[in-house]
Scaffold this motif. Sequence first.
Motif, mmCIF file in Angstrom:
data_model
loop_
_atom_site.group_PDB
_atom_site.id
_atom_site.type_symbol
_atom_site.label_atom_id
_atom_site.label_comp_id
_atom_site.label_asym_id
_atom_site.label_seq_id
_atom_site.Cartn_x
_atom_site.Cartn_y
_atom_site.Cartn_z
ATOM 1 N N ASP A 172 6.591 9.507 -13.073
ATOM 2 C CA ASP A 172 5.647 10.427 -13.710
ATOM 3 C C ASP A 172 5.002 11.363 -12.679
ATOM 4 O O ASP A 172 3.798 11.613 -12.699
ATOM 5 C CB ASP A 172 4.568 9.641 -14.465
ATOM 6 C CG ASP A 172 5.157 8.802 -15.590
ATOM 7 O OD1 ASP A 172 6.158 9.246 -16.198
ATOM 8 O OD2 ASP A 172 4.627 7.706 -15.858
ATOM 9 N N GLY A 173 5.841 11.844 -11.750
ATOM 10 C CA GLY A 173 5.377 12.789 -10.737
ATOM 11 C C GLY A 173 4.750 12.153 -9.512
ATOM 12 O O GLY A 173 4.435 12.855 -8.542
ATOM 13 N N ARG A 174 4.574 10.830 -9.518
ATOM 14 C CA ARG A 174 3.961 10.126 -8.383
ATOM 15 C C ARG A 174 5.058 9.547 -7.488
ATOM 16 O O ARG A 174 5.931 8.830 -7.957
ATOM 17 C CB ARG A 174 3.048 9.008 -8.885
ATOM 18 C CG ARG A 174 2.510 8.079 -7.789
ATOM 19 C CD ARG A 174 1.606 7.012 -8.381
ATOM 20 N NE ARG A 174 2.308 6.156 -9.335
ATOM 21 C CZ ARG A 174 3.000 5.068 -8.978
ATOM 22 N NH1 ARG A 174 3.097 4.718 -7.697
ATOM 23 N NH2 ARG A 174 3.585 4.334 -9.917
ATOM 24 N N TYR A 175 4.981 9.864 -6.195
ATOM 25 C CA TYR A 175 5.976 9.352 -5.253
ATOM 26 C C TYR A 175 5.838 7.842 -5.113
ATOM 27 O O TYR A 175 4.732 7.305 -5.006
ATOM 28 C CB TYR A 175 5.813 10.005 -3.882
ATOM 29 C CG TYR A 175 6.749 9.449 -2.830
ATOM 30 C CD1 TYR A 175 8.108 9.764 -2.844
ATOM 31 C CD2 TYR A 175 6.278 8.589 -1.837
ATOM 32 C CE1 TYR A 175 8.976 9.246 -1.901
ATOM 33 C CE2 TYR A 175 7.137 8.071 -0.882
ATOM 34 C CZ TYR A 175 8.486 8.403 -0.924
ATOM 35 O OH TYR A 175 9.336 7.878 0.016
ATOM 36 N N VAL A 176 6.975 7.150 -5.122
ATOM 37 C CA VAL A 176 6.988 5.692 -4.985
ATOM 38 C C VAL A 176 7.828 5.327 -3.762
ATOM 39 O O VAL A 176 9.016 5.644 -3.703
ATOM 40 C CB VAL A 176 7.584 5.010 -6.240
ATOM 41 C CG1 VAL A 176 7.559 3.494 -6.065
ATOM 42 C CG2 VAL A 176 6.814 5.421 -7.486
ATOM 43 N N ALA A 177 7.209 4.682 -2.789
ATOM 44 C CA ALA A 177 7.914 4.254 -1.583
ATOM 45 C C ALA A 177 8.613 2.929 -1.855
ATOM 46 O O ALA A 177 7.971 1.967 -2.300
ATOM 47 C CB ALA A 177 6.939 4.108 -0.417
ATOM 48 N N LEU A 178 9.916 2.885 -1.632
ATOM 49 C CA LEU A 178 10.689 1.677 -1.896
ATOM 50 C C LEU A 178 11.453 1.226 -0.657
ATOM 51 O O LEU A 178 11.891 2.050 0.156
ATOM 52 C CB LEU A 178 11.699 1.913 -3.030
ATOM 53 C CG LEU A 178 11.153 2.257 -4.415
ATOM 54 C CD1 LEU A 178 12.306 2.466 -5.380
ATOM 55 C CD2 LEU A 178 10.214 1.177 -4.916
ATOM 56 N N ALA A 179 11.622 -0.081 -0.538
ATOM 57 C CA ALA A 179 12.504 -0.623 0.492
ATOM 58 C C ALA A 179 13.950 -0.314 0.095
ATOM 59 O O ALA A 179 14.239 0.024 -1.054
ATOM 60 C CB ALA A 179 12.299 -2.133 0.614
ATOM 61 N N ARG A 180 14.864 -0.432 1.042
ATOM 62 C CA ARG A 180 16.246 -0.020 0.808
ATOM 63 C C ARG A 180 16.883 -0.749 -0.377
ATOM 64 O O ARG A 180 17.503 -0.135 -1.234
ATOM 65 C CB ARG A 180 17.076 -0.265 2.076
ATOM 66 C CG ARG A 180 16.716 0.636 3.254
ATOM 67 C CD ARG A 180 17.694 0.434 4.397
ATOM 68 N NE ARG A 180 17.406 1.281 5.530
ATOM 69 C CZ ARG A 180 16.710 0.891 6.595
ATOM 70 N NH1 ARG A 180 16.240 -0.340 6.645
ATOM 71 N NH2 ARG A 180 16.498 1.711 7.602
ATOM 72 N N LYS A 181 16.753 -2.063 -0.427
ATOM 73 C CA LYS A 181 17.405 -2.810 -1.500
ATOM 74 C C LYS A 181 16.736 -2.536 -2.840
ATOM 75 O O LYS A 181 17.398 -2.496 -3.884
ATOM 76 C CB LYS A 181 17.385 -4.305 -1.185
ATOM 77 C CG LYS A 181 18.381 -5.107 -1.992
ATOM 78 C CD LYS A 181 19.823 -4.643 -1.765
ATOM 79 C CE LYS A 181 20.319 -4.948 -0.379
ATOM 80 N NZ LYS A 181 21.729 -4.570 -0.186
ATOM 81 N N GLN A 182 15.435 -2.325 -2.837
ATOM 82 C CA GLN A 182 14.735 -1.965 -4.070
ATOM 83 C C GLN A 182 15.276 -0.645 -4.618
ATOM 84 O O GLN A 182 15.503 -0.500 -5.818
ATOM 85 C CB GLN A 182 13.235 -1.860 -3.814
ATOM 86 C CG GLN A 182 12.577 -3.183 -3.458
ATOM 87 C CD GLN A 182 11.184 -3.003 -2.876
ATOM 88 O OE1 GLN A 182 10.669 -1.887 -2.803
ATOM 89 N NE2 GLN A 182 10.576 -4.097 -2.446
ATOM 90 N N PHE A 183 15.491 0.308 -3.726
ATOM 91 C CA PHE A 183 16.038 1.599 -4.134
ATOM 92 C C PHE A 183 17.429 1.417 -4.729
ATOM 93 O O PHE A 183 17.761 2.010 -5.766
ATOM 94 C CB PHE A 183 16.099 2.544 -2.927
ATOM 95 C CG PHE A 183 16.504 3.951 -3.271
ATOM 96 C CD1 PHE A 183 15.551 4.941 -3.450
ATOM 97 C CD2 PHE A 183 17.843 4.295 -3.420
ATOM 98 C CE1 PHE A 183 15.925 6.243 -3.773
ATOM 99 C CE2 PHE A 183 18.227 5.589 -3.751
ATOM 100 C CZ PHE A 183 17.259 6.559 -3.915
#
Length: 221
Positions: free
Chosen positions: A144-155
């Motif tokens: 919803d327009g908010r950046y979400v930082a993810l770990a590699r496996k989560q991505f």
Amino acid sequence: MRVLVVEDEPYLAEAVQAGLRLEAIAADIAGDGHAALERLAVHDYDVVVLDRDIPGVHGDDVCRWIVGRGLGCRVIMLTAAGDLAAKVAGFEIGADDYLTKPFELPELVVRLRSLARRPAHGAPPVLEHAGIRLDPFRREVYRDGRYVALARKQFAVLEVLVAAGGGVVSAETLLERAWDENADPFTNAVRITISALRARLGDPPVIHTVPGVGYRLEADR
């Protein structure tokens, strides 16, 4: 992203596999053309990193087999020869990209992500569903327009869920697509990663469990 590395030099193949895993790219290895065809017949790959000069079935014939069956996976040709004629030959039989050995791993990673980002079968290069916007090339996720930082496996797991467009994805499929063929089928890695993803994405929950079946990505109505 899941990649098949077809390379008959074991040390090089294992080094590439290890490097790709650090980038959350699941990678399997085939040491010859016959092994490559066997894996391609069983598993779905996004990209095949294919050495032309491999024993058994030649790399050119493996590429022709992939193209002829319309598998949809991209092909990066590897060769020690850097002359123009070799590159032209590779492109003529259906290769999507070309990399001359020796090469640096970061360059291979960029080329893999670039190829995976190209539309295939009408799929958009940037994936969007249920308020999630995922860019495989830039490795960026927004909710919803908010950046979400993810770990590699989560991505990697989220990429599979978004690409499913709300369809149910089994834990087995997530394990196959986001890990590789050596992943322990009894591991709880999928459950742990899903739990972490839910926390990163925030409320209201967007990843739903379908008991006995798997997971789906859908915004609450």
